[in-house]
Scaffold this active site. Structure first.
Site, mmCIF file in Angstrom:
data_model
loop_
_atom_site.group_PDB
_atom_site.id
_atom_site.type_symbol
_atom_site.label_atom_id
_atom_site.label_comp_id
_atom_site.label_asym_id
_atom_site.label_seq_id
_atom_site.Cartn_x
_atom_site.Cartn_y
_atom_site.Cartn_z
ATOM 1 N N ARG A 126 0.809 -1.219 0.000
ATOM 2 C CA ARG A 126 0.000 0.000 0.000
ATOM 3 C C ARG A 126 0.847 1.275 0.000
ATOM 4 O O ARG A 126 0.660 2.171 -0.831
ATOM 5 C CB ARG A 126 -0.909 0.035 1.241
ATOM 6 C CG ARG A 126 -2.153 -0.778 1.115
ATOM 7 C CD ARG A 126 -2.545 -1.324 2.476
ATOM 8 N NE ARG A 126 -1.668 -2.428 2.784
ATOM 9 C CZ ARG A 126 -1.943 -3.690 2.439
ATOM 10 N NH1 ARG A 126 -3.087 -3.981 1.916
ATOM 11 N NH2 ARG A 126 -1.073 -4.644 2.653
ATOM 12 N N THR A 127 1.762 1.377 0.958
ATOM 13 C CA THR A 127 2.491 2.638 1.143
ATOM 14 C C THR A 127 3.389 2.926 -0.059
ATOM 15 O O THR A 127 3.444 4.055 -0.553
ATOM 16 C CB THR A 127 3.317 2.566 2.446
ATOM 17 O OG1 THR A 127 2.492 2.033 3.481
ATOM 18 C CG2 THR A 127 3.819 3.931 2.847
ATOM 19 N N LYS A 173 24.691 -5.932 -2.102
ATOM 20 C CA LYS A 173 26.130 -6.253 -2.080
ATOM 21 C C LYS A 173 26.781 -5.762 -0.801
ATOM 22 O O LYS A 173 27.997 -5.797 -0.656
ATOM 23 C CB LYS A 173 26.840 -5.572 -3.262
ATOM 24 C CG LYS A 173 26.384 -6.009 -4.626
ATOM 25 C CD LYS A 173 27.268 -5.283 -5.664
ATOM 26 C CE LYS A 173 26.552 -5.123 -6.976
ATOM 27 N NZ LYS A 173 27.196 -4.104 -7.820
ATOM 28 N N ARG A 221 11.141 3.599 3.968
ATOM 29 C CA ARG A 221 10.625 2.548 4.859
ATOM 30 C C ARG A 221 11.810 1.666 5.232
ATOM 31 O O ARG A 221 12.583 1.261 4.367
ATOM 32 C CB ARG A 221 9.550 1.703 4.198
ATOM 33 C CG ARG A 221 9.297 0.460 5.040
ATOM 34 C CD ARG A 221 8.049 -0.260 4.775
ATOM 35 N NE ARG A 221 6.874 0.513 5.081
ATOM 36 C CZ ARG A 221 5.647 -0.028 5.111
ATOM 37 N NH1 ARG A 221 5.496 -1.316 4.879
ATOM 38 N NH2 ARG A 221 4.599 0.713 5.366
ATOM 39 N N HIS A 267 4.497 5.515 11.822
ATOM 40 C CA HIS A 267 4.031 5.426 10.430
ATOM 41 C C HIS A 267 3.062 6.607 10.239
ATOM 42 O O HIS A 267 1.847 6.426 10.133
ATOM 43 C CB HIS A 267 3.330 4.087 10.229
ATOM 44 C CG HIS A 267 3.085 3.697 8.805
ATOM 45 N ND1 HIS A 267 3.271 4.563 7.730
ATOM 46 C CD2 HIS A 267 2.657 2.525 8.264
ATOM 47 C CE1 HIS A 267 2.967 3.923 6.613
ATOM 48 N NE2 HIS A 267 2.598 2.697 6.910
HETATM 49 N N1 CP Z 1 -0.487 -0.167 5.949
HETATM 50 C C1 CP Z 1 0.714 -0.401 5.397
HETATM 51 O O1 CP Z 1 1.716 0.228 5.753
HETATM 52 O O2 CP Z 1 0.721 -1.364 4.435
HETATM 53 P P1 CP Z 1 1.991 -1.795 3.563
HETATM 54 O O3 CP Z 1 2.944 -2.499 4.507
HETATM 55 O O4 CP Z 1 1.446 -2.687 2.494
HETATM 56 O O5 CP Z 1 2.620 -0.550 3.014
#
Ligand code: CP
Length: 310
Positions: free
Chosen positions: A55-56, A83, A105, A133
């Site tokens: 999603r993100t 590497k 992320r 988040h």
């Molecule tokens: N909600 C969320 O962060 O989903 P993803 O891990 O798929 O990005």
């Protein structure tokens, strides 16, 4: 707004309202045949994802593309990270290529903060370890406000594995900032001791909490991080803390069912409950694009009106 978005603590309540209002105008762009505006033409956004995401990652990519930015998607597999190149050297390489914003992320809490010390680009936290988040929290706030008309005074339960959840942290901070009434629900082993400082209530009695809610927000059981002492079995967890059909029937008629995804159907939420009309899980995903467009636009100083077409 501050240069970087690392935590919900970087935003005032006024900032949150401005982001949600800006997202409102970008939401309409996603309904057009040509879903694009020229606001960030010539700017470069790097999606630097060193932990899995659906999603993100996709929503940041779409958001930047809909604003006409140049987008680079970077993951560990297939890059020199595989590497053994360090986070610092990778970041300096992205910087040298002219990144204006880096969306990161990472499985380690604090990685986005560390990144800000090495690069001039603006850094947006797309989820770091068990820390925060913030863009998930903002899209959740947007969805609640859109559906229920307000945030102040909303009664929200965040249910499940709070201990490992960056979503629970950011969403709690955001809801409390906006005047909502938050209860964290879960087995005591999955509620971290520091929640006493969050301005929330805590309960292990899900059946006592559910009938009083405006929003029932279910968290993913992070099976990869569980140890036996947190709860004896997934089956017992589902029985004691899952949103079953019986529990969902105890919610007030207007209450929303939310989940950040990805879901474990049959564990924290029954499969049929996830698909009820009260469930707004897919709308959360759609709203995530508008929120991320708003953040990139506001943080990178986008030009032109949001509604102008390319
Ligand atoms: N909600 C969320 O962060 O989903 P993803 O891990 O798929 O990005």
């Amino acid at each position: 707004m501050r240069k970087h978005l690392l935590s919900m603590h970087d935003l005032t309540a006024d900032d949150v309202v401005r982001i949600l209002d800006t997202a409102e105008s970008f939401r309409e762009v996603g309904t057009r045949v040509i879903k694009k505006v020229p606001a960030l033409r010539g700017r470069t956004v790097v999606n630097f994802f060193l932990e899995n995401s659906t999603r993100t990652r996709i929503s940041f990519e779409l958001a930047a593309k809909r604003l006409s930015a140049d987008v680079i998607n970077f993951s560990a597999g297939g890059s020199s990270v595989a590497k053994g190149e360090s986070l610092k050297d990778t970041a300096l390489t992205l910087q040298a290529m002219g990144a204006d914003a880096i969306v990161i992320r990472h499985s380690s809490s604090g990685s986005p903060l560390q990144l800000t010390k090495w690069v001039d680009a603006q850094v947006l936290n797309a989820g770091d370890g068990t820390h925060e988040h913030p863009t998930q929290a903002l899209l959740d706030l947007y969805t609640m406000r859109e559906k229920l008309g307000r945030l102040e005074g909303l009664r929200v339960a965040i249910v499940g594995d709070v201990l490992h959840s960056r979503v629970a942290r950011s969403l709690s901070f955001g809801l409390v900032k906006m005047g909502a009434d938050v209860t964290l629900v879960g087995p005591p082993t999955l509620i971290p001791p520091e929640v006493t400082a969050w301005g929330v209530q805590v309960s292990s009695d899900i059946d006592g909490v559910v009938p009083k809610l405006d929003v029932c927000y279910m968290l993913r059981v992070q099976k990869e991080r569980q140890r036996l002492e947190y709860f004896p079995s997934v089956r017992e967890y589902a029985r004691l803390f899952g949103l079953t059909r019986e529990r969902a029937a105890m919610l007030p008629a207007s209450a929303l069912i939310m989940h950040p995804g990805p879901m474990n159907r049959g564990v924290e939420i029954d499969s049929e409950v996830a698909d009820l009309p009260e469930s707004v899980i897919e709308e959360q995903v759609t709203n995530g694009i508008a929120i991320r467009m708003a953040l990139l636009y506001l943080m990178l100083g986008g030009t032109g009106t949001e509604g102008e077409t390319a």
